[in-house]
Design a protein around this motif. Structure first.
Motif, PDB file in Angstrom:
ATOM      1  N   THR A  76       0.816  -1.213   0.000  1.00 16.70           N
ATOM      2  CA  THR A  76       0.000   0.000   0.000  1.00 16.70           C
ATOM      3  C   THR A  76       0.848   1.260   0.000  1.00 16.70           C
ATOM      4  O   THR A  76       0.318   2.360  -0.186  1.00 16.70           O
ATOM      5  CB  THR A  76      -0.952   0.029   1.220  1.00 16.70           C
ATOM      6  OG1 THR A  76      -0.180   0.051   2.427  1.00 16.70           O
ATOM      7  CG2 THR A  76      -1.875  -1.179   1.219  1.00 16.70           C
ATOM      8  N   THR A  77       2.163   1.110   0.194  1.00 15.76           N
ATOM      9  CA  THR A  77       3.073   2.258   0.152  1.00 15.76           C
ATOM     10  C   THR A  77       3.970   2.213  -1.088  1.00 15.76           C
ATOM     11  O   THR A  77       4.866   3.036  -1.221  1.00 15.76           O
ATOM     12  CB  THR A  77       3.960   2.301   1.416  1.00 15.76           C
ATOM     13  OG1 THR A  77       4.845   1.162   1.429  1.00 15.76           O
ATOM     14  CG2 THR A  77       3.110   2.282   2.672  1.00 15.76           C
ATOM     15  N   ARG A  78       3.730   1.245  -1.985  1.00 16.14           N
ATOM     16  CA  ARG A  78       4.600   1.061  -3.159  1.00 16.14           C
ATOM     17  C   ARG A  78       3.749   1.039  -4.431  1.00 16.14           C
ATOM     18  O   ARG A  78       3.737   0.068  -5.172  1.00 16.14           O
ATOM     19  CB  ARG A  78       5.398  -0.227  -3.027  1.00 16.14           C
ATOM     20  CG  ARG A  78       6.253  -0.315  -1.772  1.00 16.14           C
ATOM     21  CD  ARG A  78       7.145  -1.531  -1.790  1.00 16.14           C
ATOM     22  NE  ARG A  78       6.387  -2.771  -1.794  1.00 16.14           N
ATOM     23  CZ  ARG A  78       6.890  -3.943  -2.167  1.00 16.14           C
ATOM     24  NH1 ARG A  78       8.136  -4.016  -2.587  1.00 16.14           N
ATOM     25  NH2 ARG A  78       6.147  -5.042  -2.128  1.00 16.14           N
ATOM     26  N   THR A  79       3.062   2.135  -4.692  1.00 15.41           N
ATOM     27  CA  THR A  79       2.131   2.190  -5.817  1.00 15.41           C
ATOM     28  C   THR A  79       2.813   1.868  -7.146  1.00 15.41           C
ATOM     29  O   THR A  79       2.270   1.113  -7.969  1.00 15.41           O
ATOM     30  CB  THR A  79       1.472   3.582  -5.896  1.00 15.41           C
ATOM     31  OG1 THR A  79       0.840   3.874  -4.652  1.00 15.41           O
ATOM     32  CG2 THR A  79       0.447   3.631  -7.012  1.00 15.41           C
ATOM     33  N   GLY A  80       3.987   2.438  -7.379  1.00 13.53           N
ATOM     34  CA  GLY A  80       4.667   2.229  -8.657  1.00 13.53           C
ATOM     35  C   GLY A  80       5.002   0.778  -8.908  1.00 13.53           C
ATOM     36  O   GLY A  80       4.811   0.255 -10.014  1.00 13.53           O
ATOM     37  N   ILE A  81       5.499   0.099  -7.884  1.00  8.02           N
ATOM     38  CA  ILE A  81       5.863  -1.313  -8.024  1.00  8.02           C
ATOM     39  C   ILE A  81       4.618  -2.164  -8.233  1.00  8.02           C
ATOM     40  O   ILE A  81       4.597  -3.073  -9.078  1.00  8.02           O
ATOM     41  CB  ILE A  81       6.660  -1.779  -6.791  1.00  8.02           C
ATOM     42  CG1 ILE A  81       8.038  -1.097  -6.766  1.00  8.02           C
ATOM     43  CG2 ILE A  81       6.809  -3.299  -6.773  1.00  8.02           C
ATOM     44  CD1 ILE A  81       8.852  -1.407  -5.536  1.00  8.02           C
ATOM     45  N   VAL A  82       3.554  -1.873  -7.477  1.00  2.00           N
ATOM     46  CA  VAL A  82       2.310  -2.631  -7.626  1.00  2.00           C
ATOM     47  C   VAL A  82       1.717  -2.424  -9.011  1.00  2.00           C
ATOM     48  O   VAL A  82       1.241  -3.367  -9.653  1.00  2.00           O
ATOM     49  CB  VAL A  82       1.294  -2.210  -6.536  1.00  2.00           C
ATOM     50  CG1 VAL A  82      -0.072  -2.842  -6.795  1.00  2.00           C
ATOM     51  CG2 VAL A  82       1.803  -2.617  -5.157  1.00  2.00           C
ATOM     52  N   GLN A  83       1.763  -1.198  -9.497  1.00  2.00           N
ATOM     53  CA  GLN A  83       1.216  -0.913 -10.822  1.00  2.00           C
ATOM     54  C   GLN A  83       2.008  -1.633 -11.909  1.00  2.00           C
ATOM     55  O   GLN A  83       1.418  -2.210 -12.832  1.00  2.00           O
ATOM     56  CB  GLN A  83       1.220   0.590 -11.084  1.00  2.00           C
ATOM     57  CG  GLN A  83       0.606   0.984 -12.421  1.00  2.00           C
ATOM     58  CD  GLN A  83       0.454   2.481 -12.571  1.00  2.00           C
ATOM     59  OE1 GLN A  83       0.257   3.191 -11.588  1.00  2.00           O
ATOM     60  NE2 GLN A  83       0.555   2.973 -13.789  1.00  2.00           N
ATOM     61  N   ALA A  84       3.332  -1.599 -11.821  1.00  2.00           N
ATOM     62  CA  ALA A  84       4.157  -2.289 -12.814  1.00  2.00           C
ATOM     63  C   ALA A  84       3.868  -3.779 -12.815  1.00  2.00           C
ATOM     64  O   ALA A  84       3.719  -4.406 -13.880  1.00  2.00           O
ATOM     65  CB  ALA A  84       5.639  -2.034 -12.534  1.00  2.00           C
ATOM     66  N   TRP A 100      -7.553  -1.547  -5.994  1.00  2.00           N
ATOM     67  CA  TRP A 100      -6.875  -0.559  -5.167  1.00  2.00           C
ATOM     68  C   TRP A 100      -6.193   0.505  -6.018  1.00  2.00           C
ATOM     69  O   TRP A 100      -6.225   1.697  -5.693  1.00  2.00           O
ATOM     70  CB  TRP A 100      -5.865  -1.259  -4.267  1.00  2.00           C
ATOM     71  CG  TRP A 100      -5.057  -0.329  -3.411  1.00  2.00           C
ATOM     72  CD1 TRP A 100      -5.464   0.313  -2.265  1.00  2.00           C
ATOM     73  CD2 TRP A 100      -3.700   0.066  -3.629  1.00  2.00           C
ATOM     74  NE1 TRP A 100      -4.435   1.078  -1.767  1.00  2.00           N
ATOM     75  CE2 TRP A 100      -3.351   0.945  -2.567  1.00  2.00           C
ATOM     76  CE3 TRP A 100      -2.754  -0.243  -4.600  1.00  2.00           C
ATOM     77  CZ2 TRP A 100      -2.088   1.515  -2.479  1.00  2.00           C
ATOM     78  CZ3 TRP A 100      -1.494   0.332  -4.507  1.00  2.00           C
ATOM     79  CH2 TRP A 100      -1.171   1.201  -3.458  1.00  2.00           C
ATOM     80  N   LEU A 101      -5.587   0.096  -7.130  1.00  2.82           N
ATOM     81  CA  LEU A 101      -4.932   1.062  -8.019  1.00  2.82           C
ATOM     82  C   LEU A 101      -5.947   2.028  -8.623  1.00  2.82           C
ATOM     83  O   LEU A 101      -5.653   3.207  -8.824  1.00  2.82           O
ATOM     84  CB  LEU A 101      -4.176   0.331  -9.133  1.00  2.82           C
ATOM     85  CG  LEU A 101      -2.895  -0.381  -8.712  1.00  2.82           C
ATOM     86  CD1 LEU A 101      -2.425  -1.316  -9.817  1.00  2.82           C
ATOM     87  CD2 LEU A 101      -1.796   0.610  -8.350  1.00  2.82           C
ATOM     88  N   LEU A 102      -7.136   1.537  -8.908  1.00  2.00           N
ATOM     89  CA  LEU A 102      -8.179   2.382  -9.492  1.00  2.00           C
ATOM     90  C   LEU A 102      -8.838   3.292  -8.465  1.00  2.00           C
ATOM     91  O   LEU A 102      -9.219   4.418  -8.773  1.00  2.00           O
ATOM     92  CB  LEU A 102      -9.241   1.507 -10.168  1.00  2.00           C
ATOM     93  CG  LEU A 102      -8.788   0.749 -11.412  1.00  2.00           C
ATOM     94  CD1 LEU A 102      -9.857  -0.253 -11.843  1.00  2.00           C
ATOM     95  CD2 LEU A 102      -8.479   1.717 -12.552  1.00  2.00           C
ATOM     96  N   ASP A 103      -8.962   2.803  -7.227  1.00  2.00           N
ATOM     97  CA  ASP A 103      -9.644   3.585  -6.188  1.00  2.00           C
ATOM     98  C   ASP A 103      -9.102   3.182  -4.816  1.00  2.00           C
ATOM     99  O   ASP A 103      -9.712   2.390  -4.093  1.00  2.00           O
ATOM    100  CB  ASP A 103     -11.154   3.335  -6.251  1.00  2.00           C
ATOM    101  CG  ASP A 103     -11.946   4.326  -5.405  1.00  2.00           C
ATOM    102  OD1 ASP A 103     -11.317   5.113  -4.661  1.00  2.00           O
ATOM    103  OD2 ASP A 103     -13.189   4.309  -5.490  1.00  2.00           O
ATOM    104  N   PRO A 104      -7.950   3.736  -4.422  1.00  2.00           N
ATOM    105  CA  PRO A 104      -7.278   3.324  -3.180  1.00  2.00           C
ATOM    106  C   PRO A 104      -8.142   3.457  -1.933  1.00  2.00           C
ATOM    107  O   PRO A 104      -8.040   2.643  -1.013  1.00  2.00           O
ATOM    108  CB  PRO A 104      -6.062   4.250  -3.110  1.00  2.00           C
ATOM    109  CG  PRO A 104      -5.832   4.697  -4.511  1.00  2.00           C
ATOM    110  CD  PRO A 104      -7.181   4.765  -5.141  1.00  2.00           C
ATOM    111  N   ASN A 105      -8.993   4.467  -1.877  1.00  2.00           N
ATOM    112  CA  ASN A 105      -9.786   4.700  -0.673  1.00  2.00           C
ATOM    113  C   ASN A 105     -10.965   3.741  -0.539  1.00  2.00           C
ATOM    114  O   ASN A 105     -11.568   3.648   0.539  1.00  2.00           O
ATOM    115  CB  ASN A 105     -10.308   6.143  -0.666  1.00  2.00           C
ATOM    116  CG  ASN A 105      -9.192   7.168  -0.533  1.00  2.00           C
ATOM    117  OD1 ASN A 105      -8.193   6.921   0.140  1.00  2.00           O
ATOM    118  ND2 ASN A 105      -9.341   8.307  -1.185  1.00  2.00           N
TER     119      ASN A 105
END
Length: 237
Positions: free
Chosen positions: A120-128, A195-200
């Motif tokens: 949840t603190t590594r958006t770039g890595i999760v997205q890749a 989560w990537l589309l809507d984190p909240n």
């Protein structure tokens, strides 16, 4: 008093037959390492936004401020660069965990929950990872084998961990454990997309924890006990 390039007072520099000062080698090595890390980060960003097929070496080179040939000088090919991006994801994941040892059994389930929290603190890595894993199902994708092997190992580790977490008095078949492991992988990867589309809107740690508990309860067991090291990790509040 004079100081040579090597930093030793009065000592002559070490020069090769081509006139190259070997005392510069450590500095060149550091520069090369930093440049490679910079390229990998740029490649991760490009692949996560455009995918491997559409993301070009020129896009990556532009982000780093070098030429297309400069990228190839460090990695040889676009495919090799992709391998390095995936390797960097694994290394980053291990670094995010306080215990670099590969846990087993119930500890592995806690490790999974702690990894989800870290993600949840590594958006770039999760997205890749999300983009590349989806793209890897296409024909002749260079990361297809990597993802296939990763999922196979993860399902096996999860099935073993679920087996260890089950009540010893209520045996669960291996086939059922493997289906449970596949469900857990599907939940984790599917949650990452949401989560990537809507984190909240999505609480990944709590949902993964609820899935683990639901599997254990469906087999006549009890919910996963609290992690003695990271108490509260992955638990719904």
């Amino acid at each position: 008093m004079t100081t040579s390039a090597s930093g030793r007072s009065g000592a002559p520099p070490v020069v090769t037959a081509t006139g190259e000062d070997r005392t510069d080698a450590p500095r060149r090595s550091d520069r090369t390492r930093m440049r490679r890390e910079e390229i990998v980060r740029a490649a991760r960003d490009v692949f996560s936004t455009k995918g491997f097929r559409n993301g070009s070496l020129a896009d990556i080179a532009e982000r780093v401020g070098i030429t297309h040939q400069g990228v190839l000088h460090h990695f040889g090919s676009k495919e090799q660069l992709l391998v390095e991006v995936l390797h960097d994801r694994d290394v980053s994941g291990r670094a995010a965990d306080a215990d670099a040892q590969h846990p087993r059994g119930v500890d592995f389930l806690h490790h999974i929950l702690n990894t989800v929290v870290s993600n949840t603190t590594r958006t770039g890595i999760v997205q890749a990872y999300t983009v590349l894993s989806a793209e890897s199902v296409t024909e002749n994708h260079p990361a297809q084998e990597w993802f296939r092997d990763r999922f196979a190992v993860l399902r096996t580790d999860l099935a073993d961990a679920l087996d260890d977490a089950c009540d010893a008095g209520t045996p669960v078949s291996r086939a059922e454990l493997e289906r449970g492991a596949a469900v857990l992988v599907a939940v984790m990867d599917g949650l990452q997309v949401q989560w990537l589309l809507d984190p909240n809107a999505v609480d990944m740690p709590a949902t993964v924890r609820a899935t683990i508990d639901a599997l254990l309860l469906s087999w006549g067991g009890t919910p996963l006990p609290a992690d003695p090291v990271h108490r509260g990790a992955g638990q719904a509040t």
